[in-house]
Motif scaffolding. Structure first.
Motif, short mmCIF file in Angstrom:
data_model
loop_
_atom_site.label_atom_id
_atom_site.label_comp_id
_atom_site.label_asym_id
_atom_site.label_seq_id
_atom_site.Cartn_x
_atom_site.Cartn_y
_atom_site.Cartn_z
N ARG A 43 -7.54 -13.36 7.51
CA ARG A 43 -6.59 -12.75 8.44
C ARG A 43 -5.32 -12.27 7.74
O ARG A 43 -4.69 -11.32 8.18
CB ARG A 43 -6.23 -13.75 9.54
CG ARG A 43 -7.39 -14.10 10.47
CD ARG A 43 -6.91 -14.96 11.63
NE ARG A 43 -5.95 -14.26 12.45
CZ ARG A 43 -6.28 -13.44 13.44
NH1 ARG A 43 -7.54 -13.20 13.72
NH2 ARG A 43 -5.32 -12.85 14.16
N ASN A 44 -4.95 -12.93 6.64
CA ASN A 44 -3.74 -12.49 5.95
C ASN A 44 -3.93 -11.15 5.23
O ASN A 44 -2.98 -10.55 4.74
CB ASN A 44 -3.28 -13.55 4.94
CG ASN A 44 -4.27 -13.74 3.81
OD1 ASN A 44 -5.49 -13.76 4.02
ND2 ASN A 44 -3.76 -13.90 2.60
N LEU A 45 -5.19 -10.67 5.17
CA LEU A 45 -5.47 -9.35 4.59
C LEU A 45 -5.64 -8.28 5.66
O LEU A 45 -5.98 -7.14 5.33
CB LEU A 45 -6.72 -9.41 3.72
CG LEU A 45 -6.66 -10.34 2.50
CD1 LEU A 45 -7.95 -10.26 1.70
CD2 LEU A 45 -5.46 -10.02 1.60
N HIS A 46 -5.42 -8.65 6.92
CA HIS A 46 -5.53 -7.67 8.00
C HIS A 46 -4.23 -6.89 8.13
O HIS A 46 -3.60 -6.85 9.18
CB HIS A 46 -5.89 -8.38 9.32
CG HIS A 46 -7.25 -8.97 9.30
ND1 HIS A 46 -7.78 -9.66 10.37
CD2 HIS A 46 -8.20 -9.01 8.34
CE1 HIS A 46 -9.00 -10.09 10.07
NE2 HIS A 46 -9.27 -9.70 8.84
N GLU A 47 -3.85 -6.26 7.02
CA GLU A 47 -2.67 -5.43 6.95
C GLU A 47 -3.08 -4.00 6.62
O GLU A 47 -4.17 -3.78 6.06
CB GLU A 47 -1.69 -5.95 5.89
CG GLU A 47 -1.18 -7.37 6.17
CD GLU A 47 -0.26 -7.87 5.08
OE1 GLU A 47 0.01 -7.07 4.14
OE2 GLU A 47 0.16 -9.03 5.14
N PHE A 89 -6.90 0.09 4.50
CA PHE A 89 -7.18 1.36 3.82
C PHE A 89 -8.05 1.13 2.58
O PHE A 89 -8.92 1.96 2.26
CB PHE A 89 -5.88 2.05 3.43
CG PHE A 89 -5.07 2.53 4.60
CD1 PHE A 89 -5.67 3.19 5.66
CD2 PHE A 89 -3.70 2.32 4.65
CE1 PHE A 89 -4.94 3.64 6.75
CE2 PHE A 89 -2.95 2.76 5.73
CZ PHE A 89 -3.56 3.41 6.79
N ILE A 90 -7.84 0.02 1.88
CA ILE A 90 -8.67 -0.30 0.72
C ILE A 90 -10.12 -0.54 1.17
O ILE A 90 -11.07 -0.08 0.52
CB ILE A 90 -8.11 -1.53 -0.02
CG1 ILE A 90 -6.79 -1.18 -0.71
CG2 ILE A 90 -9.11 -2.04 -1.05
CD1 ILE A 90 -6.09 -2.36 -1.35
N ALA A 91 -10.29 -1.26 2.27
CA ALA A 91 -11.62 -1.48 2.82
C ALA A 91 -12.28 -0.16 3.21
O ALA A 91 -13.49 0.04 3.00
CB ALA A 91 -11.56 -2.41 4.03
N TYR A 143 1.90 6.51 2.04
CA TYR A 143 2.88 6.45 3.13
C TYR A 143 3.14 5.00 3.53
O TYR A 143 4.29 4.61 3.78
CB TYR A 143 2.36 7.25 4.32
CG TYR A 143 3.26 7.19 5.53
CD1 TYR A 143 4.51 7.81 5.53
CD2 TYR A 143 2.87 6.52 6.69
CE1 TYR A 143 5.35 7.76 6.62
CE2 TYR A 143 3.70 6.46 7.79
CZ TYR A 143 4.93 7.09 7.77
OH TYR A 143 5.75 7.02 8.87
N ASP A 144 2.08 4.21 3.58
CA ASP A 144 2.22 2.79 3.92
C ASP A 144 3.11 2.07 2.91
O ASP A 144 3.98 1.27 3.28
CB ASP A 144 0.84 2.13 3.96
CG ASP A 144 0.92 0.62 4.10
OD1 ASP A 144 1.22 0.14 5.21
OD2 ASP A 144 0.69 -0.09 3.09
N ARG A 145 2.92 2.35 1.62
CA ARG A 145 3.74 1.71 0.59
C ARG A 145 5.19 2.17 0.69
O ARG A 145 6.12 1.40 0.46
CB ARG A 145 3.17 2.03 -0.80
CG ARG A 145 1.86 1.37 -1.13
CD ARG A 145 1.95 -0.14 -1.08
NE ARG A 145 1.77 -0.66 0.28
CZ ARG A 145 2.22 -1.82 0.72
NH1 ARG A 145 2.90 -2.60 -0.08
NH2 ARG A 145 2.01 -2.21 1.96
N TYR A 146 5.39 3.45 1.00
CA TYR A 146 6.76 3.96 1.13
C TYR A 146 7.50 3.24 2.26
O TYR A 146 8.64 2.81 2.07
CB TYR A 146 6.71 5.46 1.41
CG TYR A 146 8.06 6.03 1.80
CD1 TYR A 146 9.05 6.26 0.84
CD2 TYR A 146 8.34 6.33 3.13
CE1 TYR A 146 10.29 6.77 1.19
CE2 TYR A 146 9.59 6.84 3.50
CZ TYR A 146 10.54 7.06 2.53
OH TYR A 146 11.78 7.55 2.90
N VAL A 147 6.84 3.10 3.41
CA VAL A 147 7.49 2.43 4.55
C VAL A 147 7.72 0.96 4.23
O VAL A 147 8.78 0.39 4.53
CB VAL A 147 6.64 2.57 5.82
CG1 VAL A 147 7.27 1.80 6.98
CG2 VAL A 147 6.48 4.04 6.20
N SER A 148 6.73 0.31 3.59
CA SER A 148 6.84 -1.11 3.29
C SER A 148 7.98 -1.41 2.32
O SER A 148 8.70 -2.40 2.50
CB SER A 148 5.52 -1.62 2.71
OG SER A 148 5.62 -2.96 2.28
#
Length: 310
Positions: free
Chosen positions: A51-55, A60-62, A118-123
């Motif tokens: 569950r801690n990988l449900h980010e 996107f990696i999956a 985009y996800d990394r930019y926001v994070s």
């Protein structure tokens, strides 16, 4: 009978040494395909059960691993048949389907990498707004667009090209890529322009967006604390490595389609196989090793399996 056969089937003329080494090729390709399936399924399994990988980043990696499996399954079973056959042929309809699947999945990877950027930019740059911006709906929409946009745009050009008359029935490749359009009796200027539009719209623009996003991330983190710099390096560098490798292979595919006669057949075959092997196998390895969140769980999974077997 031969004329009727040629109007229905296309000969794949890019194979080298199949008569002598067909069984060896089969064993190598089968081992590679099974390795690709195992590594990518492991990534998907680990991300799904923890569950801690449900980010968003891991989702996107999956999705990239799902693409690798679909891409390989589109290519490898036909390779198995061809290396064991005396005549390497494919029906025109199957050829167009293979072309559609390979390129729509390949372009989808660029869009998924854009979503990850985009996800990394926001994070990293907007951490307080991250839960609001990258919610479940946003991730679902980005995934849907990454798969739907390439399929819809390539679907149109695939249908139109499938109706073009063929005057040649032998392609210099080992699968149906852009070279198959050289078999048409008349090269359509409209289709060439549309193909250029797809390349600019779905490959060049996403790559520019990714590079711009990561440059902005590194400029912002340059003036930040060590922890922020470390987080940026750990999560962004694997994505950039995947982007660079995939971009190089895509450029090679475009070059070979344009300069087929100037490249030796053996070199073309080896480089084409790299497209089948490198990216589907490189993605899960780089993410499984470089991403600590995934590598930690993979190590735990292998320890559990080894303990259970003992």
């Amino acid at each position: 009978m031969d004329a009727e056969f040629n109007r229905t089937y296309i000969t794949l003329g890019g194979y080298v040494g199949v008569d002598k080494y067909g069984y060896l090729y089969f064993v190598i390709l089968l081992a590679l395909y099974l390795l690709i399936l195992c590594t990518n399924l492991t990534i998907i399994y680990v991300i799904c059960i923890h569950r801690n990988l449900h980010e968003p980043m891991y989702i996107f990696i999956a999705a990239l691993s799902v693409n690798s499996i679909l891409f390989s399954t589109t290519i490898y079973p036909k390779l198995f048949i061809d290396v064991l056959s005396q005549r390497q042929i494919i029906s025109h309809s199957a050829c167009m389907f293979q072309y559609f699947m390979c390129y729509s999945i390949g372009i989808s990877d660029f869009l998924l990498l854009s979503a990850m950027a985009y996800d990394r930019y926001v994070s990293i740059c907007k951490p307080l707004q991250y839960p609001t911006i990258m919610g479940r709906i946003t991730v679902t929409v980005l995934l849907a667009l990454a798969w739907f946009i390439p399929a819809s745009q390539l679907g149109a050009t695939t249908v139109i090209n499938s109706k073009q008359k063929l005057c040649d029935f032998t392609t210099g490749g080992i699968f149906c890529n852009n070279k198959v359009f050289k078999l048409h009796c008349v090269q359509s200027a409209v289709l060439n322009v549309y193909g250029l539009f797809i390349m600019l719209n779905l490959i060049v623009v996403p790559v520019i967006f990714i590079l711009f996003t990561y440059i902005k991330i590194f400029l912002i983190t340059y003036h930040s604390c060590i922890e922020v710099k470390k987080k940026a390096a750990e999560t962004c560098l694997p994505h950039l490595m995947v982007l660079m490798c995939f971009s190089c292979l895509s450029i090679f595919d475009i070059i070979t389609a344009r300069l087929e006669s100037n490249i030796p057949k053996s070199v073309r075959s080896v480089m084409t196989l790299l497209i089948f092997v490198y990216n589907p196998l490189f993605n899960p390895i780089i993410y499984g090793v470089k991403m600590k969140g995934i590598s930690k769980h993979i190590k735990g999974l292998f320890r559990h399996l080894m303990t259970k077997n003992i």
